[in-house]
Structures are given as structure tokens and as C-alpha cells.
Scaffold this motif. Structure first.
Motif, mmCIF file in Angstrom:
data_model
loop_
_atom_site.group_PDB
_atom_site.id
_atom_site.type_symbol
_atom_site.label_atom_id
_atom_site.label_comp_id
_atom_site.label_asym_id
_atom_site.label_seq_id
_atom_site.Cartn_x
_atom_site.Cartn_y
_atom_site.Cartn_z
ATOM 1 N N ARG A 476 48.839 25.515 36.711
ATOM 2 C CA ARG A 476 50.022 25.638 35.853
ATOM 3 C C ARG A 476 49.647 25.420 34.388
ATOM 4 O O ARG A 476 49.214 24.339 33.999
ATOM 5 C CB ARG A 476 51.046 24.583 36.299
ATOM 6 C CG ARG A 476 52.359 24.652 35.556
ATOM 7 C CD ARG A 476 53.342 23.623 36.110
ATOM 8 N NE ARG A 476 54.491 23.503 35.235
ATOM 9 C CZ ARG A 476 55.518 24.329 35.244
ATOM 10 N NH1 ARG A 476 55.543 25.334 36.082
ATOM 11 N NH2 ARG A 476 56.528 24.161 34.407
ATOM 12 N N PRO A 477 49.842 26.446 33.535
ATOM 13 C CA PRO A 477 49.429 26.293 32.132
ATOM 14 C C PRO A 477 50.358 25.362 31.357
ATOM 15 O O PRO A 477 51.558 25.287 31.643
ATOM 16 C CB PRO A 477 49.521 27.721 31.589
ATOM 17 C CG PRO A 477 50.505 28.403 32.454
ATOM 18 C CD PRO A 477 50.383 27.779 33.820
ATOM 19 N N ALA A 478 49.793 24.685 30.377
ATOM 20 C CA ALA A 478 50.567 23.743 29.567
ATOM 21 C C ALA A 478 51.586 24.466 28.695
ATOM 22 O O ALA A 478 52.439 23.824 28.083
ATOM 23 C CB ALA A 478 49.620 22.916 28.700
ATOM 24 N N ALA A 479 51.502 25.794 28.650
ATOM 25 C CA ALA A 479 52.457 26.582 27.858
ATOM 26 C C ALA A 479 53.896 26.289 28.281
ATOM 27 O O ALA A 479 54.824 26.429 27.482
ATOM 28 C CB ALA A 479 52.158 28.063 28.021
ATOM 29 N N SER B 192 48.231 27.295 20.629
ATOM 30 C CA SER B 192 49.186 26.209 20.872
ATOM 31 C C SER B 192 48.854 25.422 22.132
ATOM 32 O O SER B 192 49.290 24.286 22.279
ATOM 33 C CB SER B 192 50.598 26.775 20.967
ATOM 34 O OG SER B 192 50.636 27.849 21.883
ATOM 35 N N TYR B 193 48.094 26.022 23.051
ATOM 36 C CA TYR B 193 47.732 25.244 24.250
ATOM 37 C C TYR B 193 46.335 25.567 24.792
ATOM 38 O O TYR B 193 45.936 25.002 25.813
ATOM 39 C CB TYR B 193 48.783 25.400 25.349
ATOM 40 C CG TYR B 193 48.757 26.702 26.117
ATOM 41 C CD1 TYR B 193 49.361 27.842 25.608
ATOM 42 C CD2 TYR B 193 48.129 26.802 27.347
ATOM 43 C CE1 TYR B 193 49.337 29.032 26.301
ATOM 44 C CE2 TYR B 193 48.103 27.996 28.056
ATOM 45 C CZ TYR B 193 48.714 29.099 27.523
ATOM 46 O OH TYR B 193 48.686 30.279 28.210
ATOM 47 N N ASP B 203 44.862 20.610 26.679
ATOM 48 C CA ASP B 203 45.861 21.683 26.588
ATOM 49 C C ASP B 203 47.241 21.141 26.217
ATOM 50 O O ASP B 203 48.155 21.909 25.956
ATOM 51 C CB ASP B 203 45.917 22.485 27.900
ATOM 52 C CG ASP B 203 46.212 21.602 29.106
ATOM 53 O OD1 ASP B 203 46.106 20.355 28.983
ATOM 54 O OD2 ASP B 203 46.553 22.147 30.164
ATOM 55 N N LYS B 204 47.364 19.821 26.216
ATOM 56 C CA LYS B 204 48.622 19.208 25.798
ATOM 57 C C LYS B 204 48.380 18.521 24.464
ATOM 58 O O LYS B 204 47.755 17.464 24.426
ATOM 59 C CB LYS B 204 49.106 18.215 26.856
ATOM 60 C CG LYS B 204 49.587 18.909 28.123
ATOM 61 C CD LYS B 204 50.021 17.928 29.188
ATOM 62 C CE LYS B 204 50.546 18.665 30.401
ATOM 63 N NZ LYS B 204 49.533 19.486 31.095
ATOM 64 N N PHE B 265 41.150 24.105 31.514
ATOM 65 C CA PHE B 265 42.604 24.111 31.485
ATOM 66 C C PHE B 265 43.125 25.521 31.782
ATOM 67 O O PHE B 265 42.545 26.495 31.301
ATOM 68 C CB PHE B 265 43.106 23.649 30.115
ATOM 69 C CG PHE B 265 42.629 22.271 29.747
ATOM 70 C CD1 PHE B 265 42.990 21.175 30.518
ATOM 71 C CD2 PHE B 265 41.827 22.052 28.641
ATOM 72 C CE1 PHE B 265 42.552 19.904 30.190
ATOM 73 C CE2 PHE B 265 41.373 20.784 28.303
ATOM 74 C CZ PHE B 265 41.739 19.705 29.082
ATOM 75 N N PRO B 266 44.221 25.625 32.549
ATOM 76 C CA PRO B 266 44.771 26.958 32.859
ATOM 77 C C PRO B 266 45.106 27.734 31.585
ATOM 78 O O PRO B 266 45.654 27.149 30.645
ATOM 79 C CB PRO B 266 46.045 26.630 33.646
ATOM 80 C CG PRO B 266 45.842 25.265 34.170
ATOM 81 C CD PRO B 266 44.996 24.546 33.171
ATOM 82 N N ARG B 267 44.779 29.018 31.576
ATOM 83 C CA ARG B 267 44.949 29.853 30.387
ATOM 84 C C ARG B 267 45.035 31.316 30.834
ATOM 85 O O ARG B 267 44.689 31.628 31.970
ATOM 86 C CB ARG B 267 43.752 29.670 29.449
ATOM 87 C CG ARG B 267 42.388 29.859 30.145
ATOM 88 C CD ARG B 267 41.320 30.280 29.152
ATOM 89 N NE ARG B 267 41.685 31.554 28.607
ATOM 90 C CZ ARG B 267 41.507 31.916 27.338
ATOM 91 N NH1 ARG B 267 40.918 31.109 26.510
ATOM 92 N NH2 ARG B 267 41.879 33.102 26.909
#
Lengths: 528, 528
Positions: A476-479, B192-193, B203-204, B265-267
Motif C-alpha cells: 500500500r503506497p503512502a500516497a 511527495s512520497y 515514504d511518510k 517503499f511501494p511506488r
């Protein structure tokens, strides 16, 4: 004697226990499956069946009144009452079938399609509402302690139930109109090369097409509001929280997309998107003796397979006459899924069937062409078995689908309203006799079928993954934690712009001050 | 008798032919492998070896002077002369090893790292140049008719040769500093992430971190120019075309990324990115009798595995003393890859080795902690075998890597310049005795190892796919045909803004005109 009997009994018991343990299927989980009606169910059924066969306990949750969804001995079925009788559904379906053959005024097509979709979703929302507020049933579902919910987020009930019961959701879908799926996934979709729903563009656009697509990507936001407004309202009311339907589905653990780049245009993806396009295609089985005889009788000319999908199996008499006439003009034999009125003079080379073993026919060596409405199931089966297509889009995403296929040079598009026997014959002759269609299709088919893992195995794997790990949070992306301004760094950009302006202003003021002082001194000196 | 002999001969011949066909390996292709030196080679070797074992004819193209790349009986090796002697390389390596232990002034760290990288890439570009302009060798490579080039785009030679010879390229990489890989892939990376290289963010991010990351994403563009300027010049000159290095690598068919979301990190991703993070981890093999005895002698306390990677196996005496002292204070036994000066009082629980079977030790049930420099190979092996880490980053991407691991709560970071025996002991005690580290690591490890297909099989599959289909054009997004303005729809936005302005202006003018006329008439009437 007694002792021997006791020993023998114990021995047999142990043997049976051992055999039982050995024969028992692998430890299965509990999955609630909530499909969407119509062709949506046809491919989800493939996954549900496979999950059941691998030892999982599947509960199929369906409305009492439905069209295609049928229970199976492989899984349990739970029905819920909806305010729609079998007759009403049948009438509505008939109206829909007739509607697709009526020409709507130019430019009104999108409005007509939207209206159809709105009517459909509205009726589904009402059905969902009666389920959600059915307390005994919801309590029963809660007590089942499911490990995953497999559902199609095209309609809201599955995702809302998964959220309400706190069960991780696996989404199985072809897509959600207006791009709500990609928005919910936080998946970038640059309008400069990702064509929008009903835009009629490919991924290579002219400046004018890019303008249209850009505008359409803005219009989509409005469309989403119109189409999914009732979903938002239902979700917020039922969950008693300030959430939209997009918020709900954005929590989906894994998204199984019926997507493949031999059909769709390459575009950005997100880590929790699993592509399973072509999951409905399988090795073709043997045909019944009667059908096989008809097919083999076609000789060197081969056969044409003709179906307008699961929902449209008949058409107005005068429209059907065009098809019958065209088929009398070609040397191929035609197998047509047709339940409409049968005229007296059906050509000898045409076989009308109430149900068509479409996949098996397309996989038959005699298949030469496929006349299809351009639903994704048919298209994937056509690509999978390498059969060029004549495509007659009727509604929904079919216009976009056939456009994609035509762009690859493996099919020809015809308009159902303008079709004549001659245009149909010309189109069939083109895809059958112009070898470029077959060659390109064979190449596309080879690429489509060349996958490290079969889509069905992939879908099963990721569903079981979600059950094993109670979700897939690591994907799950931090977006998701950012708002629109933050995501696009507009707040940062604004802040930096502000700083630059301040610095420029201060520098300018300082310089001006210095300049004025210098000038004044010079002036004073001059005056002195 | 003659007849019988003839029959016998024919029979044996046929048998041999049948046996030959049966025993012959699967039809193999021809692959040119051009690796990057150092740890880059360690995981590419795994794929090259597997390809060779599956019957492909592998040609390894390496500079005469190298550190880790060694030929194997499994593949042919072609060396090319470079202007660097074994001694020069050794001296340079020694200088580098000593450099990482020298503290650079605060804020200068990134400059020092950049300088190191620049020196390395510059020397590699010179080496590459001497290969590209080595006409006989290039002609020989051309005549080999390779079906694919497997290379690491971290350095330019492989991609340029693939382009010059028109062979589809499969890229194998951990990443390219300054994000050139994602730019070349047209893969969105919202600042942004998606944390940038050396940004020290996850990522946060807070608002301030997002500002830093945003600025860094701009700085990256400049860094790319500085770092890859010589690549651009070489590519354009050799190919005699107006291309940059980014243009060259953007044509890569498949990008095998050593990337996994238990670590990264998820991207967003692109369709031709295949994630093979952890390809270097394998089931642990048996240890040698001597090592196994030492390991088992650790009893309930278990062992600590310590390695600073393939390039750094020694350290200054006073730095080493800190480690020796710390190890004398813990009950675990330590296996340390160390080739530096050995003091007299080496603690009894420490075993120094010139080469460490790192993967096998980490996979041993006695492994309790892993002291690592934070290279991706070690980190993936640690995650794969579920061993918590104490991380001491030295250079390159290691700072970012260890930050990612620490964020997951499965490791502790120490600074090589500030390390003391006590901080090291505390860190080891934390990861060994605080159960949260082990629990989180076991969970992470379970997710990492739960993949539908092993990374090595996936890498082999996609390399063979490229060979079968002469590339993977169907995965190439149309974004490559757009310039920056077009991609971001800025031209469309500008045009629409222009139209809106014109319409507003015309409307305003019309209204003003009407108003004036009305006023004039009223005035006239009044005057009359």
C-alpha cells in the motif's frame, strides 16, 4: 479371538485415520464471494471454482433474482431478497437488448450509455441496501469469520461488507468507468498517453486528441460524482463514517485486473495490481459430436464463430436478416449464438445455437474468424486462440475495446446501425483472406500466451496470499495518506514560490534603498 | 552375415540418434553478458549461471583488469584491454577502503560520495571507450549474432553496444543514482512520497521533509547531468547520433530490478519492470565441518555474522580494536570477514575468515544477528533468512538502505565514525534480546519469501521472453514519444487557458461595447 478382533479393529482404525489424513485436501480458508451480475461473473466464476477445488470453503452471496449467477455443488450459496421479481428483471433485460439496436441521436450516445449505467447501478444499490440492512443475514456473515472477500468493486456491496466486517478484500475487475479504480489505487494516469473511457483515442494521440482526452479526464471527475454518488451516500450512511466509495475501495488489499498489454496500452501500474487478463481462456475441450461434425464439414474454408455476448442473444428481425444474407454469401460455415426469431430461409452453412462453446470453437483449428460485440471475454479468447475478429460494439466499454483491437491490425470494426450484408461480407473476407490479419494475430497471440505464470494460478496465489497474511499492507503506497495538494507537491511548490518572491522583494527593496541613499548622497554633494 | 551387420549398424545408429536427441539440452540462445564490477556482479552472476545451465551460450565480456568478475567453465569469457593495471586497480581499491573510514566534514558527505562515484564512472567510461573503438573485437561481437544483451545500465558500455549492434537489451540493476532509471522508464515518481537518493526520508514525510525531497528531485536533474555527462558524450559520439544516455537506456526491453516491497517503499511501476529483489538469496547449504563446529559451539547464545561487503574486508587498526573489544563483551560467537591486521588478543568467541559463506551462515538456525554495511545483497539475505541486523552504512546507497530497514523495526543503525564498543554491544543486545526485532523480522521474512515465482525463475523467464520475441515492444509506453511539456499536458493546458482568456476577453469587450452603446443612447435621449 476377542483380543485379535480388538487388534484388528485398532489396526483398521489407524489405517483409516492415516488414509483420511493423506486424502484430506490442503487446509482451506473461508472466502466470501460477491460477484457482479452478467459477464462480470463469468470470469470470476473461474477463480471461485478453482479456489473451491483447492479446498477453500467458498460462500457465494447472490441476490435472489439474477440472470447468470448459478450456484454450484462446489460452493455454498447464500441468497438475499431484493425488490425485483424474475419477471421485472426479464422485462428490463429485454428492453435493454432491444435498446442496443436502436440508433440514438448523434452526440447522445454517451448520454444514453450513462443513463443505462445509472439505471443499472441505481437498481443494484437498492438491492445492496436491502442486504446491508438485513440484520440476521449480516450477523450470520459476521459469524462465518471469513479470511477474505472476493468481489468486483464495480458495485458497492462487496467492498462495503468487507469494510464493515473488517475482512481484507481482493478485487476482481475489468475496470470501473470514470477511472475510479485508478484514482482509488493512487495510480498515475497521465492524460497525455492514457486514453480515457469513451475517448476513442489510442495511446498515440494528436494535439487535438490530447485536448479531448485532457478535457475527458476532467469530465470523468464529474461523471464519477454522478455515477457513484449513490454509492458514496450508501457507504457513508451504512458505515456511519465520513467516507466516500473511493475511500472504501482504496483499502482493497489486492486488485486482480483483467488487463493484459497485448490488448491494453502500456501504462503505469501500482504494486498491488495483479494483471490476469485472459483468465477466462483455457485449452479448448472437445466439441459435441454434432457440433464437431458441422465444424469439420466446413472443409478448407473453415468456420466463423458469432456471438454478441452473454446478454444479447437476439436482435430485431430486419437486423438479423442482414446477417443471414451475408452468411449466405460466404463459403465458411457459421456458428451463431441466436435465440431470436428464425426465418424460413436460414442458409445451410449457418448453425444457430442457444448456447455456444465459444472458447472451444475459437480454439478449433477450423476457426477462421470471430464476429464479436467486443466484450473483453470474447476478445481475450480471440487473442488467446489467435482468431482475427469482426467487431460490432454495442454498449459499455465495447467501443474502447474494439478500437484497441483494430489498432493492432487484428480486427475490423463495423457499426451495428450502419451494417449491411455487403459490409459484413467485406469485413469477413478481409480478416479471413488478407493474411496480414492472421499473421499479426498469431504474433499477438504468441506474446499473450507467453506468460511466466497462468492468470488463474496468479489470481489464486494472491487471493491465498491475502488470506495467509491478513491483507497486503506492504504493497500500500503512502500516497493514500496525502491529499490532492500534497500528493502533487502543490503546497511545497507554493511555499517555495512564496520564499522566492519574498527574497526577491527584499533584495529589490534593499537595492532600491541603497540606490536611493547613494543618489541622495551624490545629490547632496552636488548641492554642497 | 553382411545383412545382419548392416541391420545391426542401422539399429545402433538409430538408437544413438534417439539417445542424442533425448540427452541434448533444450535449444539455447546466444546471450552477451556485460556486468558491472564489484557487488553488482554478484547477483548478475546468479542469473548468468542459471541461463548457462539451461543451455544458453553465454559470452561474458569483461575488462582485463577486474576485481570480482571471474570466468567460469559454464560460459565463454572475452576480455578487452583497459588502461588500468592490476596494481593501479589494487591501489585505487585500497585508497577507497581507507577512505570510507575517514570522517568527511559535515555536509561534505554527499560531495565526497559524488566525487567517489564520478572517479569510478569516469574510469569506467575510459575503459568502455577502449572497447567500443576496438574494431576487431566489435566485429567479432557483431558476428556472434546475439539474441539478447544482459547488462547493468549503471555503466554505459553494455547499453551502447546493444544499441550499436541492434540487439534487445535486458537490464539487471539495483538502480541508477539520480533516478536516471525511472526517468528513462517514464515511470512517475511523485516527490511527495517517493524518497529521493540520499534524502534520508521514508515514504511518510513531514512538510519540511517533503520540501527537502522536492528540492532534491530538482537537484537530481543537475546531478544526472554531472554524473552522466560523459556517458552522454560517449554515446552520441560513438553512435554518431543526437542521443543522450537516457535515450539509449530508455530502449531497454525488460528491466530486472533488484527491488522488493518488504525492503523498498511501494511506488508506481511500469509494465516492463520485473521485480527480482532477493535473487541472491538461496536455501542455505551445509557449512564446512570446521565452521559448523564453531557455530554449533555457540550453544543457546548463537552466532553473529559480520561482513562489510565484498569491497571492504579490512579497517584501520584502532577501528578494528573497537569491534574486537565489543565482541569480547557478548556471549555470542562471531564470524567476521576480516583480512586486516590481527591483534594478539583476539577474543576466543571470534572467528576471522577471509571469505564468509554469508548466505549459509544467515540461514543457519544459530544465527542471531547480522552486522552489515547495508548493501542490498546482505540486506536481502538477512530478510530472506529472517535475521535482525546491526547496520553500519559506509558509502553509496547504503545510507538509504539501512534507513529503510530501520523503519521496519528489524534493525539498528550505527555510525562507523562514532561507533564505540558499548554502542555496538547495546545494538547487538537490542536486536538479539528485544523480541520485537525478531518478531517483526520473521513477519517481514515470511512476506518476502511468499512469492508466486522465485526471482531467479522470473529473471530467466523474461530474458528468454526477450530472446523469443526479439524484445518486448508491447510493454513500451507511448510516453516515450512525448516531450516533457507534452507528457505533462502543459501545452494542452496552455492552449485551453489561452482559449478561456480569449473567450473571457471577447465576452468582456462585447459586454463593455453593449454597455457603452446603451449608456450613449440613454445619454443621447437625455440630451434630446
Amino acid at each position: 479371538m476377542l483380543k485379535e478382533g480388538w487388534l484388528w479393529g485398532l489396526g483398521s482404525g489407524l489405517l483409516l485415520l492415516w488414509l483420511g489424513a493423506w486424502l484430506r485436501p490442503a487446509e482451506g480458508g473461508r472466502v466470501m464471494v460477491m460477484p457482479v451480475e452478467g459477464s462480470h461473473w463469468l470470469s470470476m466464476k473461474v477463480l471461485a471454482t478453482e479456489l473451491a477445488q483447492r479446498g477453500h470453503d467458498i460462500l457465494l452471496l447472490v441476490p435472489e433474482t439474477n440472470i447468470l449467477i448459478q450456484s454450484s455443488e462446489l460452493f455454498r450459496t447464500e441468497t438475499f431478497p431484493v425488490n425485483l421479481s424474475k419477471e421485472e428483471l426479464s422485462t428490463s433485460l429485454k428492453g435493454f437488448q432491444q435498446g442496443v439496436f436502436k440508433r440514438s441521436p448523434a452526440m447522445m450516445d454517451i448520454v444514453v450509455q450513462l443513463e443505462r449505467l445509472l439505471n443499472f447501478t441505481e437498481s443494484q444499490v437498492r438491492g445492496c441496501e436491502s442486504l446491508l440492512y438485513n440484520k440476521p443475514l449480516m450477523q450470520k456473515l459476521k459469524e462465518e469469520n471469513f479470511e477474505a472477500v472476493l468481489t468486483d468493486p464495480f458495485l458497492p456491496c462487496g467492498p462495503i461488507i468487507a469494510t464493515a466486517l473488517g475482512i481484507p478484500a481482493v478485487y476482481f475487475l475489468r475496470g470501473i468507468p470514470c477511472g475510479l479504480d485508478f484514482s482509488a489505487l493512487q495510480c498515475p494516469s497521465p492524460p497525455s498517453y492514457v486514453p480515457r473511457f469513451q475517448s476513442g483515442s489510442t495511446d498515440k494521440m494528436t494535439f487535438v486528441e490530447r485536448i479531448q482526452n485532457f478535457v475527458m479526464s476532467g469530465v470523468e471527475l464529474v461523471l464519477c460524482r454522478i455515477m457513484y454518488g449513490s454509492f458514496d451516500e450508501l457507504a457513508a450512511r451504512y458505515l456511519d463514517a465520513d467516507v466516500t466509495y473511493q475511500d472504501i475501495i482504496s483499502r482493497g488489499a489486492i486488485w486482480l485486473f483483467r488487463y493484459d498489454f497485448t490488448f491494453e496500452f502500456p501504462r503505469p501500474l501500482m504494486p498491488n495490481m495483479v494483471l490476469i487478463g485472459g483468465i477466462n481462456c483455457r485449452k479448448s475441450a472437445l466439441l459435441s459430436a454434432e457440433v464437431e461434425e458441422f465444424v469439420m464439414g466446413s472443409g478448407e474454408h473453415g468456420i466463423v464463430v458469432f456471438s454478441l455476448g452473454s446478454l444479447v442473444s437476439s436482435m430485431p428481425k430486419e437486423k438479423a436478416a442482414i446477417f443471414f444474407k451475408a452468411f449466405s454469401m460466404i463459403p465458411q460455415r457459421v456458428l451463431w449464438r441466436y435465440t431470436g426469431e428464425i426465418p424460413d430461409n436460414v442458409p445451410e452453412n449457418v448453425k444457430l445455437m442457444k448456447w455456444l462453446p465459444q472458447n472451444d470453437l475459437l480454439g478449433h483449428p477450423k476457426a477462421r474468424a470471430f464476429i464479436t460485440h467486443g466484450g473483453t471475454h470474447g476478445i481475450y479468447e480471440g487473442i488467446c486462440h489467435g482468431v482475427p475478429m469482426v467487431m460490432i460494439p454495442l454498449f459499455g466499454d465495447q467501443g474502447d475495446n474494439v478500437h484497441r483491437v483494430a489498432t493492432r491490425g487484428v480486427g475490423v470494426i463495423l457499426n451495428i446501425h450502419d451494417i449491411t450484408a455487403q459490409t459484413l461480407v467485406d469485413a469477413l473476407n478481409a480478416v479471413i483472406n488478407d493474411s496480414s490479419y492472421k499473421q499479426k494475430m498469431e504474433k499477438l497471440s504468441a506474446i499473450h500466451n507467453d506468460r511466466p505464470m497462468q492468470p488463474l494460478d496468479l489470481a489464486v496465489y494472491w487471493t491465498e496470499f491475502v488470506m495467509r497474511h491478513k491483507g497486503a499492507d506492504h504493497l500500500r503506497p503512502a500516497a493514500h495518506d496525502l491529499n490532492w495538494l500534497q500528493y502533487h507537491s502543490l503546497d511545497v511548490f507554493g511555499f517555495l514560490l512564496f520564499i522566492v518572491l519574498i527574497v526577491t522583494l527584499v533584495t529589490f527593496k534593499c537595492c532600491a534603498l541603497c540606490w536611493r541613499r547613494c543618489c541622495r548622497k551624490t545629490q547632496k554633494r552636488k548641492e554642497d
